[in-house]
Structure formats: structure tokens, C-alpha cells
Design a protein around this motif. Sequence first.
Motif, mmCIF file in Angstrom:
data_model
loop_
_atom_site.group_PDB
_atom_site.id
_atom_site.type_symbol
_atom_site.label_atom_id
_atom_site.label_comp_id
_atom_site.label_asym_id
_atom_site.label_seq_id
_atom_site.Cartn_x
_atom_site.Cartn_y
_atom_site.Cartn_z
ATOM 1 N N SER A 189 51.582 -63.811 15.865
ATOM 2 C CA SER A 189 52.936 -63.044 16.183
ATOM 3 C C SER A 189 52.471 -61.563 16.135
ATOM 4 O O SER A 189 51.254 -61.181 15.638
ATOM 5 C CB SER A 189 53.725 -63.496 14.940
ATOM 6 O OG SER A 189 53.322 -62.979 13.743
ATOM 7 N N GLU A 227 56.683 -63.831 19.131
ATOM 8 C CA GLU A 227 56.126 -65.107 18.749
ATOM 9 C C GLU A 227 55.231 -65.526 20.078
ATOM 10 O O GLU A 227 54.476 -66.390 19.966
ATOM 11 C CB GLU A 227 56.976 -66.042 18.176
ATOM 12 C CG GLU A 227 58.050 -65.669 17.219
ATOM 13 C CD GLU A 227 57.215 -66.121 15.810
ATOM 14 O OE1 GLU A 227 56.166 -66.886 16.187
ATOM 15 O OE2 GLU A 227 57.858 -65.738 14.727
ATOM 16 N N LYS A 250 60.095 -59.621 16.167
ATOM 17 C CA LYS A 250 58.538 -60.317 15.791
ATOM 18 C C LYS A 250 58.297 -61.127 17.257
ATOM 19 O O LYS A 250 59.234 -62.151 17.586
ATOM 20 C CB LYS A 250 58.927 -61.172 14.724
ATOM 21 C CG LYS A 250 57.630 -61.555 14.264
ATOM 22 C CD LYS A 250 57.839 -62.298 12.856
ATOM 23 C CE LYS A 250 56.659 -62.487 12.096
ATOM 24 N NZ LYS A 250 56.910 -63.404 10.958
ATOM 25 N N GLN A 271 61.557 -63.121 17.742
ATOM 26 C CA GLN A 271 62.713 -63.494 16.727
ATOM 27 C C GLN A 271 63.167 -62.011 16.431
ATOM 28 O O GLN A 271 62.412 -60.908 16.034
ATOM 29 C CB GLN A 271 61.951 -63.890 15.569
ATOM 30 C CG GLN A 271 62.871 -64.304 14.428
ATOM 31 C CD GLN A 271 62.130 -64.798 13.321
ATOM 32 O OE1 GLN A 271 61.027 -64.568 12.605
ATOM 33 N NE2 GLN A 271 62.816 -66.133 12.644
ATOM 34 N N HIS A 320 58.949 -65.226 23.515
ATOM 35 C CA HIS A 320 59.648 -65.923 22.498
ATOM 36 C C HIS A 320 59.549 -64.903 21.534
ATOM 37 O O HIS A 320 58.581 -64.508 20.720
ATOM 38 C CB HIS A 320 59.043 -67.175 22.036
ATOM 39 C CG HIS A 320 59.814 -68.079 21.002
ATOM 40 N ND1 HIS A 320 59.464 -69.206 20.424
ATOM 41 C CD2 HIS A 320 61.374 -68.023 21.102
ATOM 42 C CE1 HIS A 320 60.255 -69.464 19.432
ATOM 43 N NE2 HIS A 320 61.738 -69.114 20.013
ATOM 44 N N GLU A 334 65.748 -59.410 13.880
ATOM 45 C CA GLU A 334 65.783 -59.434 12.418
ATOM 46 C C GLU A 334 66.744 -60.394 11.754
ATOM 47 O O GLU A 334 66.635 -61.015 10.640
ATOM 48 C CB GLU A 334 66.337 -57.944 11.958
ATOM 49 C CG GLU A 334 65.223 -57.194 12.043
ATOM 50 C CD GLU A 334 65.429 -55.640 11.727
ATOM 51 O OE1 GLU A 334 66.712 -55.352 11.375
ATOM 52 O OE2 GLU A 334 64.500 -54.764 11.791
ATOM 53 N N GLY A 349 66.742 -63.476 12.371
ATOM 54 C CA GLY A 349 66.227 -64.711 12.513
ATOM 55 C C GLY A 349 66.285 -65.572 13.735
ATOM 56 O O GLY A 349 65.666 -66.431 13.889
ATOM 57 N N SER A 350 67.258 -64.920 14.442
ATOM 58 C CA SER A 350 67.447 -65.871 15.772
ATOM 59 C C SER A 350 66.617 -65.480 16.969
ATOM 60 O O SER A 350 65.627 -64.387 16.576
ATOM 61 C CB SER A 350 68.840 -65.340 16.580
ATOM 62 O OG SER A 350 68.746 -63.988 16.818
ATOM 63 N N THR A 351 66.405 -66.233 17.776
ATOM 64 C CA THR A 351 65.268 -66.190 18.565
ATOM 65 C C THR A 351 65.591 -66.055 20.168
ATOM 66 O O THR A 351 64.947 -66.733 20.997
ATOM 67 C CB THR A 351 63.958 -67.373 18.403
ATOM 68 O OG1 THR A 351 64.682 -68.549 18.461
ATOM 69 C CG2 THR A 351 63.427 -67.057 17.257
#
Length: 728
Positions: A281, A176, A174, A92, A90, A94, A96-98
Motif C-alpha cells: 500500500s 492499495e 491509501k 482507500q 484500488h 480517509e 474507509g471507502s474504496t
Amino acid sequence: MGITFVEQTRTFHLQANDMSYVFQLLDGGYVAHLYWGKKVNRYHHSNAIRYADRGFSGNPIASDRTFSLDTLPQEYPSFGHTDYRLPAVHIQLENGSTVMDLRYHSHRIEKGKPQLNGLPATYVENEDEAETLEITLLDSLTQLRVVLTYTVFEKWNAMTRSVRFENNGRESLKIEKAASVNVDFRSANFEMLRLPGAHCRERHIEQSPLHTGVQSVESRRGASSHQHNPFIALVDENTTEDTGEVFAFNLVYSGNFLATAEVDQFSQTRVTMGINPFDFSWLLQAGENFQTPEVVMVYSSNGLTEMSHTFHRLYQQRLCRGVFRDLERPILINNWEATYFDFHEDKIYDIAKSGKELGIELFVLDDGWFGKRDDDNSSLGDWFVDEKKLPNGLEELARKITKLDMQFGLWFEPEMVSEDSELYRQHPDWCIHVPNRRRSKSRNQLVLDYSRHDVCNEMIKRISAILQQAPITYVKWDMNRHMTEVGSAQLSKNRQRETGHRYMLGLYRVLEELTIAFPHVLFESCSGGGGRFDPGMLYYMPQTWTSDNTDAISRLKIQYGTSLVYPIRSMGAHVSAVPNHQVHRETPIEVRGHVAMSGNFGYELDVTTLSSEEHQVIKEQVAYYKTIRHIVQFGEMYRLVNPFKQQDAAWMFVTDDQSEAVFSYVKVLGEANEPFKRIKLKGLIKTKKYHIIELSESYYGDELMNIGVNIPQLTGDFQSVMWRLIEE
Ligand code: DGJ
């Protein structure tokens, strides 16, 4: 054998001695899991994946309504493109989408096994011992490469998996969640076996049927923990020690972990295991890599004993390292339960001297020798000798004990700091903490921030100075609290949730440097007993103090549960005084001896005050253990009677050549008018005759295994026998 790729069907087949693992590249680059289980020589898709148009399971390929990631068994599922089950990864972006779209990019197969950067892992001693497959998946939007690494240890009948993330794109990602493994079983007909517990009650066996939805085992404590062990196995409902299928997973990691088994709408089971995504994270900037810990995967078609033997052999031979890996371990005496913090050099010397008279080989000075540590309220971090207690210093004490022809060992708790310490007064920001929040204490101490290089370097310096100062051949590395208010003064705000994993990386570096610098020192891991009994620690320290609970009866369950995964010679087991200090139970010295002799043996009581009978019994126990040590520590263990199911326990150890064995039986509670008991032995050669020394009786292996041996009528509670068998 090893790893093959069949070009026509784009299928990978990983084979060990008695295990196959198969997966396939589908059109579009999806990587589908096909099989894990008993070995097949040639795989021809008898269980080919079946497709159907399923309502509410969306279709990533618009033209095909039967293809959905929601139903497809996969090797490493990501999130966002039609799969609603728990993803393995999982991330993220930049924006904001995952959503991630990982597809096959390339692969390579090579001999041997690469090391994992900065992490403990199984290893090979020569390239022919294992083969490794790397599958690179690519998310074309971000240019993130996800490298799935599979290693097959053919001879050991085990495999490992781990994952490396390579950010080849331009943006920061990022992470997660980054599981180390994902296996999509096409069945839910399993029970989940796990080893939960508590301080002084570690690794109790629990097993329950899977239910629809997610079931998990996890630690959020900053350590693998007493409460949960990073091990799960899916087993057949009727799995026994000798029958049934077992699919076992064990994470080589000592921090927060998560293992999940999710049963979906079509009775398929997805297992994932890895670093716990909770409060985690990791910022992966362009050009950076992230490596997950590895998972060891063991398959057995013959029940739990075979699973345990595989783990034991692999861990003894290709996880533990250093000169002690293959050496018999010394019988030790530890002063903790004899004196706690209240001791003086003379008392310590007396204990060591009495220990020597009993035949004990190593004296261990436990907590309380440094700073001004008269209780557990102060001095952690101040690793300088307390001259009030040891007026002639550590060096002199160690030399005196060494002159007795005894080895000298020392306790440390290097990951901690007391508020009342010079170290804390000088560096209040060197502990794990969050600004403007209270610093909760546990056992009155704080956790040093091992995510910081400066802290790790200083601890390496302080511990090294002590180890250089005195003839120390053993270190007990303790860790007596879990993390709270997790954060680091040195990490930026968007990296705070990296603290827990960075701590583990720091700890592993410290352990690597110290164990390499002091190869003649036997390190024993401890965390309030067995709070970090995991393969990560075993990589650096080949033995672990199994539990702070030294009561022989409690130890039956603790040692039995631990033996499911971890080698016998890695399990510290000591005889202590009665009434027992943890459960206040009185058990005979013989029972205490028999239970402790079923592990890595030692004593933890004041041997200067023994009665002459006790002195004699202990002397005999020590001498006896020396005759069975090679069997217990280097043989195969067979569990015979399960203390979780009955009021007694039995197990045995058999040498590799099956010429010697040790059998041990412990009765917990007595009953009136007890039935006679007979136990069938295991692991012997049918046609060989064995002499049971303590009974002065001889029987052939087939008789001992098929018919069994009579257990004497033992009257009263807490009784035991231990027998040595030798081939005639
Ligand atoms: C916890 C350990 O498990 C004990 O054996 C002992 O070393 C104490 N810590 C000392 O504080």
C-alpha cells in the motif's frame, strides 16, 4: 503517424510502424478502449462499441440501462461503480471507502518521452524518436488526478504505458493497487505465454489457453524472481515463430509484480500488469505524487520472432545505457566454480594468467575476497579486503592482472548483510525486519533495508571506495535471497507495506549513482543467476548472469526462453567443468562451447589444470568467438528448433546487413537408427550466396531458407555443430 486526436469523435489513435492502438472519450468522461493490433491507417469505428441491457451489470447513468462499466472495454478501470472485474486501481479514502470515479479531465500530446522519476524506463535520444500522450483522469470527490502516460516508439514498433497519481485534494489516500497498464481485449480467444522457472531452471516457456476467470503471473518475493518473470503475452492458439498475433507486456521493474488476464462473462479479456498489490500500500498525502513503473507493450502480427526482435532492439538501443551499450562485451573468466571460497592471491593470479594465454580478456574475482568470508555464513556488508587471502590487497592483484593486459572485475552483493559481520553488529536494525518477529535467514543472510536513505548512502560509500581503490572495469552485482518479514525500522506503522517498493526505489538510486560515478565499469546483474533478469535491471546493468546452472543441456531451455524477450548480448553464458556442478552431467567441451558462445561468452572453471587437448580447444573457442562476437551480440536471433518440444535445439544469428550469420545446432539424446535431419535457416537474403565455412560449401539464401541444410549424423548424446556463414 505517432499520436493523433480526432476531435469530432474524440478518438485517440496511436500508431507505430506496424501497430495501432485506439481509444475514445465517451460522454460522461469514460475512456473506452477500442483497438490494439495491426496498423490501420485511418480508424473509422468499424468495431464501434455495442451496448445492451445486461442483467446484473449495473448502470452508472440511471437513464441508460445499456451502459455498464461491467461490460465496457476501458483504458484504466477503477473500483466500485458497476465494474466487477479486477480494477487497475484500488484506493482507500480517509472515510474507509474504496470507491473511485475516474473520468477524463484533459490531455496533452508532446514529442519525446519524459523520464520516470526514480524509476528505470525506456528513453529517447532525441525528441523525434517518440511521441507521448498524457491523459489526465480526475476523481472529483477527492481531487485525485491519475495521469495515464502512453509513449509510442514509432521506429521501434513498440509502446510504453505508466501512470502517475497526483493527490491534489486535502485528504490522505491509501493506494492499495496501482497497475501500470490495463488493456481490455474484446476477445478471449488467446493463449497465455509466460516464463516461469526456479533457481537453476529459469524462464522455461509455458503456454496455455485462457479460461474464464482470472489467471495470473506474479512475484511476492521482493524480486522479480527466478520463479516468474514480469512478462506475459497473449497469443493466437496457433502462433509460431513466424505467424500469428502476439500481444506482449513486460514490466520495467525488479520487485514484486502482478500480471493478470481475466476472462469475463462476455468473453472479453482484461489484462493488467504492475506492482503486486499483495502486501503493498502507499500513503499518498495531500500534494504528493506516486509514479508506477512502466510497461513495454509489443505487438506482432508475425509470431514470436518479430516480437523478440522488437524487444531486443528497443532494449539494446533505448533501455540499456552507458558506454557498454554499443560495445562488444569482453570474454571473461570467473573463478567461482574453479575455487568457490577457497583461494589465495597466487591461485587467482594463476587462473588469470592461464586465462590470458587462452585469449580471455577479463578476469572476474567472485565471492570470498572480503571480510573473513571462507563460506557463505559471514561478512556480507564488510566490503574490506581479506588480507589473509589477498595479502597485497585488491589494488596490487588488480594491477598485476591489468599488467597481463587483462581487465579486472569484482563480485559484490551489496544488498545483503550477514549476521556475522561488523556491519550487522553495528547496525542490527539496518536489515529488513519486523519487530518481535524472528529474522528468517536464507543462505544464512539477511536483506539490507534499502528503503532507508542512510543504508543506501553507506553502501554507495563502501562500494565506491573499493571501485576507486583498484583498476576495476567490471562489477558482478549479486543478490542471493528473497525477502521475508518485510518491514522497515524507519517507516511509520501506516507505511510498513511501502517497504518493498521503497526498497526498489532505494536500489535504483544506488545503481543510478554508482553507474554514473563509474561509467567505465561494466556492471553485470546477478541474483543467484537469473533471479532478476528483468528490464529494470537492464536499465542500469546491460548484462545479466543468466543462470547459476552452467550445464550446456539445461542452458538450451534457459537461453531459448530468455531470448523471447531479452537481448542476446545481455545473457551471460559460460563454459564450466564436467561433471557439471549443478546437474552432474558430462557433456563434451565442444557442446559447452557452442551453447555458451550463443550468448555473452565466458568461462567458469579452473583453467590452470586443463589437459593440453582441453587447453587447445578452449584457445580455439576463444579465438572463434572473437570472429563471431559481432554477429551473436549485435545480430538478430532466429530460433529454429525448440528444445521444449524436441530432443534438440537450433538457432542462428544474422548481422543487420545479412552478410554474415552463425548457426548452431545441439542434439540432446541419441537414438538408434536416427532419421536424417535437415533444418531451414532464416534471416538471409534469398539472392545472396553464403559460404558455410566449417562445411566448405556454398548455397544461395533461398536454398538455405526454403530447402534447408543437412545436419550431419551426430552419434551419441550431447552433440553439436556451430557454423559460420559469410556472403560470398
Ligand atoms: C550466486 C551467483 O550466481 C554465482 O555465480 C556466484 O557469484 C555466487 N552467488 C557467489 O556467492
